[in-house]
Design an enzyme around this catalytic site. Sequence first.
Site, PDB file in Angstrom:
ATOM      1  N   GLU A   1       9.518  -3.685  13.356  1.00  0.00           N
ATOM      2  CA  GLU A   1       8.517  -2.109  12.544  1.00  0.00           C
ATOM      3  C   GLU A   1       7.991  -1.382  12.237  1.00  0.00           C
ATOM      4  OE1 GLU A   1       9.213  -2.251   7.903  1.00  0.00           O
ATOM      5  OE2 GLU A   1       8.645  -3.637   7.984  1.00  0.00           O
TER       6      GLU A   1
ATOM      7  N   SER B   1       6.176  -6.593   4.227  1.00  0.00           N
ATOM      8  CA  SER B   1       6.719  -7.322   5.273  1.00  0.00           C
ATOM      9  C   SER B   1       7.495  -8.601   5.393  1.00  0.00           C
ATOM     10  CB  SER B   1       5.132  -7.505   6.550  1.00  0.00           C
ATOM     11  OG  SER B   1       4.511  -8.616   6.448  1.00  0.00           O
TER      12      SER B   1
ATOM     13  N   CYS C   1      10.154   1.215   3.544  1.00  0.00           N
ATOM     14  CA  CYS C   1      10.484   0.105   3.985  1.00  0.00           C
ATOM     15  C   CYS C   1      11.565   0.560   3.976  1.00  0.00           C
ATOM     16  CB  CYS C   1      10.833  -0.956   2.956  1.00  0.00           C
ATOM     17  SG  CYS C   1      11.299  -0.993   1.589  1.00  0.00           S
TER      18      CYS C   1
ATOM     19  N   LYS D   1      -1.212  -7.994  -8.570  1.00  0.00           N
ATOM     20  CA  LYS D   1      -2.138  -7.668  -7.672  1.00  0.00           C
ATOM     21  C   LYS D   1      -1.583  -6.809  -7.079  1.00  0.00           C
ATOM     22  CE  LYS D   1      -2.783  -8.474  -3.785  1.00  0.00           C
ATOM     23  NZ  LYS D   1      -3.717  -7.361  -2.706  1.00  0.00           N
TER      24      LYS D   1
ATOM     25  N   PHE E   1       0.979  -1.283   0.233  1.00  0.00           N
ATOM     26  CA  PHE E   1      -0.408   0.403   0.205  1.00  0.00           C
ATOM     27  C   PHE E   1       0.903   1.623  -0.086  1.00  0.00           C
ATOM     28  CE2 PHE E   1       0.961   0.006   4.518  1.00  0.00           C
ATOM     29  CZ  PHE E   1       0.957   0.949   4.615  1.00  0.00           C
TER      30      PHE E   1
END
Length: 497
Positions: free
Chosen positions: A382, A226, A281, A173, A149
Site C-alpha cells: 500500500e 495501516s 484507504c 486520540k 492523518f
Amino acid sequence: MKTVNHWIDGKAVEGASGTYGPVTDPATGAQTTRVAFASAEEVDAAVAAAKAAFATWGTSSLATRTAILFRYRALLDAHRAELAELITAEHGKVHADALGEVARGLEIVELACGITTQLKGELSTQVSGGVDVAAIRQPLGVVAGITPFNFPAMVPMWMFPLAVACGNTFVLKPSEKDPSPAILLAQLAAEAGLPEGVLNVVNGDKAAVDRLLTHPDVAAVSFVGSTPIARHVHRVASEHGKRVQALGGAKNHMLVLPDADLDAAADAAVSAAYGSAGERCMAVSAVVAVGSAGDELVAKIRERAEKIKIGPGDDPTSEMGPLITAAHRDKVASYVRGAAAQGAEVVLDGTGFTVEGYENGHWIGLSLLDKVPAGADAYRDEIFGPVLCVLRAESYEEGLALINSSPWGNGTAVFTRDGGAARRFQLEVEAGMVGINVPIPVPVGYHSFGGWKDSLFGDHHIYGNDGVHFYTRGKVVTTRWPDPADSGVDLGFPSHR
C-alpha cells in the site's frame, strides 16, 4: 509558535509530559505548530473524566442527546470553512477535498441525530401465558477512538457522534500530524451543550495509544490506519477484554472490461487514484485492464493525469496538494524509482516534482505505471500516494482471480456496460465495498463502511447499523407479572378462572 494541547473534561488542558511533536505545513515544509504528547497519566485523566461523565450521560434521555446533536450539526455546518482551512493547513489537501471531508463526516452526525429509531429495541408479547420478552440495547461505557492523518475531521466524526448518541462517553486520540481539527470538533461539541467529560481529546504517540488499549476502564476501541497497526490494536485490545473494530489498509482494484465506457473509466481512475494525493484507504491504486481495453485506457489516463494542477491546498486553482511529510514523500517516490527494474513500464514519473516558490514543500507529481507484474513492490504494498498501477488480464476470470488473491479486501470497482458481468462481479469479488461504474464506493452514512481480509480486524464495520451495534450491547428481558386478580388485593378486577 502555536501549541495544540488536550481537551479533557470540557476544557483545554495544557500538556504536562514535556514532550511535543512537530506539525508542519506540507506546502512549505515549515513547522507551524507543536502538539503536546500525553503521558499515561494524562490519558488516565481523560478516561477518568469520561467514566465520571458516563454515570449521568449513559442514563440521559434520547431527547436530551438528540437535541445536543442537532445543535452540534448546525455548528459544524456553520464552521465548515474553518474546519476545512485547518485540514488544508496541516494535512495539505486542497480546499475542495477538505470541504468534502467535512461533508462526509456530517453525514454520520446526521445519522446520530436520528438515533431514536436505531435504539427502539424489540418486544414480543405473550410468548407464554402472561410472559413478555423485550430486547434492548444499552451503551458500553467509556470508548476510545484512534484516528489517522489522512482524514483528521471525517474519521473522528465517523466514531464519536454515534458513540455518544448511544449513551457512551468518548476519548479520542487523533493523529499527531494534524491534530487541530479534532480540538475544534471538541470545542464545538461543548458549545452545542455536550456535558463535560463526554468527549475528550488526548494528543500523543504510541505511548498514548498503548495506554488506551490496555486501560481497564475503556470498554471498546475504534481504529482506522495501516494494516500492521490495525492488527496490533486488535490483538492488544482484545487481549485486554475490549470490543474492537480496527480498519486497516487497502490495495483497491478497478476492473475495466473491454465493453466499458473508457472515457468514464479513465475519468474515474484519475480522480480515484490521485484525489487527495492518493492518501486515502479507498483510493484506487490498481487498475486491472482486461483484453483490448488496456492500451487505450492507459493513454486516456495519461492524457488526463498530465493536466492535473498540483499546488498549495489554499490555492483555489490547485487540484492536488502535497503529501503529509517529506519522509512519506520520499517513501512514495522510492516505489516509482524502483518500478522499471521490477518489470513495470513507467508511463508517468512524478518524482522530483516541485512547485515554484514552495520548493521545500512535500511535493510529488502523478505517477502512472503500466504492465505492472503482480510481484512488483509497487503493486504488493500500500503506497498511499499518487501512484497508479495498471495490470493486464486476458479475461474477466483472470482479472477477478488477481483481485481476489490480494491480502486486502477493502473496496473494489468494475467498469462495464454488461449487467450480467457486473452482477457476477459483485457476488464473486472478495471485498467489503463494491462499486459498479463507481470508482470509490464509500457507503452513505446509513450503510456501514468496512472491508474484508486484512482490511478489517473485528466483526463490526464502522458507522451505519454496524456502528450502532458496536457501540451498544444487547440485553433480553423476560417479564411475567401476576394477574391483578391473583394478587390477594381487591383492585376490582374480575377473576379469569
